[in-house]
Scaffold this active site. Sequence first.
Site, mmCIF file in Angstrom:
data_model
loop_
_atom_site.group_PDB
_atom_site.id
_atom_site.type_symbol
_atom_site.label_atom_id
_atom_site.label_comp_id
_atom_site.label_asym_id
_atom_site.label_seq_id
_atom_site.Cartn_x
_atom_site.Cartn_y
_atom_site.Cartn_z
ATOM 1 N N THR A 137 2.692 3.293 -7.026
ATOM 2 C CA THR A 137 2.780 3.759 -5.650
ATOM 3 C C THR A 137 2.107 5.126 -5.600
ATOM 4 O O THR A 137 1.509 5.562 -6.588
ATOM 5 C CB THR A 137 4.245 3.820 -5.167
ATOM 6 O OG1 THR A 137 4.275 4.132 -3.771
ATOM 7 C CG2 THR A 137 5.047 4.863 -5.923
ATOM 8 N N VAL A 172 0.862 -1.174 0.000
ATOM 9 C CA VAL A 172 0.000 0.000 0.000
ATOM 10 C C VAL A 172 0.902 1.229 0.000
ATOM 11 O O VAL A 172 1.863 1.301 0.767
ATOM 12 C CB VAL A 172 -0.928 0.035 1.232
ATOM 13 C CG1 VAL A 172 -1.856 1.240 1.170
ATOM 14 C CG2 VAL A 172 -1.733 -1.257 1.334
ATOM 15 N N CYS A 173 0.607 2.176 -0.875
ATOM 16 C CA CYS A 173 1.330 3.443 -0.918
ATOM 17 C C CYS A 173 2.834 3.175 -1.100
ATOM 18 O O CYS A 173 3.240 2.391 -1.952
ATOM 19 C CB CYS A 173 1.020 4.236 0.342
ATOM 20 S SG CYS A 173 1.443 5.989 0.264
ATOM 21 N N THR A 174 3.682 3.791 -0.274
ATOM 22 C CA THR A 174 5.125 3.655 -0.452
ATOM 23 C C THR A 174 5.671 2.334 0.079
ATOM 24 O O THR A 174 6.887 2.125 0.084
ATOM 25 C CB THR A 174 5.868 4.825 0.214
ATOM 26 O OG1 THR A 174 5.433 4.951 1.575
ATOM 27 C CG2 THR A 174 5.597 6.124 -0.529
#
Length: 320
Positions: free
Chosen positions: A122, A102-104
Amino acid sequence: MRTVLVVLFDHVQSLDVTGPVEVFAGAGTQAPGIYRIHTASLDGVPVRTSSGLTVVPDSTLADAPAPHTLLVPGGAGTRGPDPRLTDWLREHGPRAERLVSVCTGAILLAEAGLLDGRRATTHWAYCAKLARDHPAVEVDPDPIYVRDGPVSTSAGVTSGIDLALALVEEDLGRDMALTIARHLVVFLRRPGNQAQFSAQLAAQTARREPLREVQQWITEHPDDDLGVESLAARARLSARHFARAFQAETGMTPGRYVDRVRLEHARRLLEDTGDGVEQIARASGYGTPETMRRAFLKALGTAPTEYRRRFRPAPPIPVR
């Protein structure tokens, strides 16, 4: 039972953790025994999230059960991570049936070499860094999530919920995923290849008033003549000057901006109305259903009718 192992570390983004966890936990209430959620940090000690919350893990990573789904959240803690975490991911990531970020969190997977040769995404603010630091990764900055074989990566924070819902739908079917989405008061309608930004957010707002007016006109009149000549006349500029100035000030060509606005408009009508495909094609500026179909297949990988079937909310159940 499928173990969902969530990796914790200091300065993790709390919603990257709790969003997907709530989805899998919601599935567990509907289908007891299907998921086992386990959280773990390197040393098994509580971690401090980037927002200041303290999360207590279930165990150390060394003592964690073998995961079916290994979930790696993002956050400020992905910048300069403990090398032991990268080493653990490098060793254990390939053993999971599903590897999710998730995300970074995608940066941690990339550092461990787990995204090499794969398509990934990302948070939009870190896509350039991911591509620059890891040239073996095919970074796609547009979608809210990307699935490449057993590896799934998602964009910023709330897209982790969208990805988790997609995984639950894969495991337990659309009805189950829809039930959870309703419980969480989110829409089960965002396909993974939906852009992280709307057309208006993806493009910069032009500095000059005539160009800003044209941007607004395009948004409000997707079914009008939106060719460069017509738009240039509205801005009171030559076609060549208009095209050059529009791209310089918004970051995209007029044609690209028009394409995004029309696609976005058609998606909203498919999601929110019962209008026929032919009517929607005309209202969105495509002219014919076939033209709209080609645009949807190119941008979203699905036809308008299939898009509506998958992403239009079900009608509410009448109260008796």
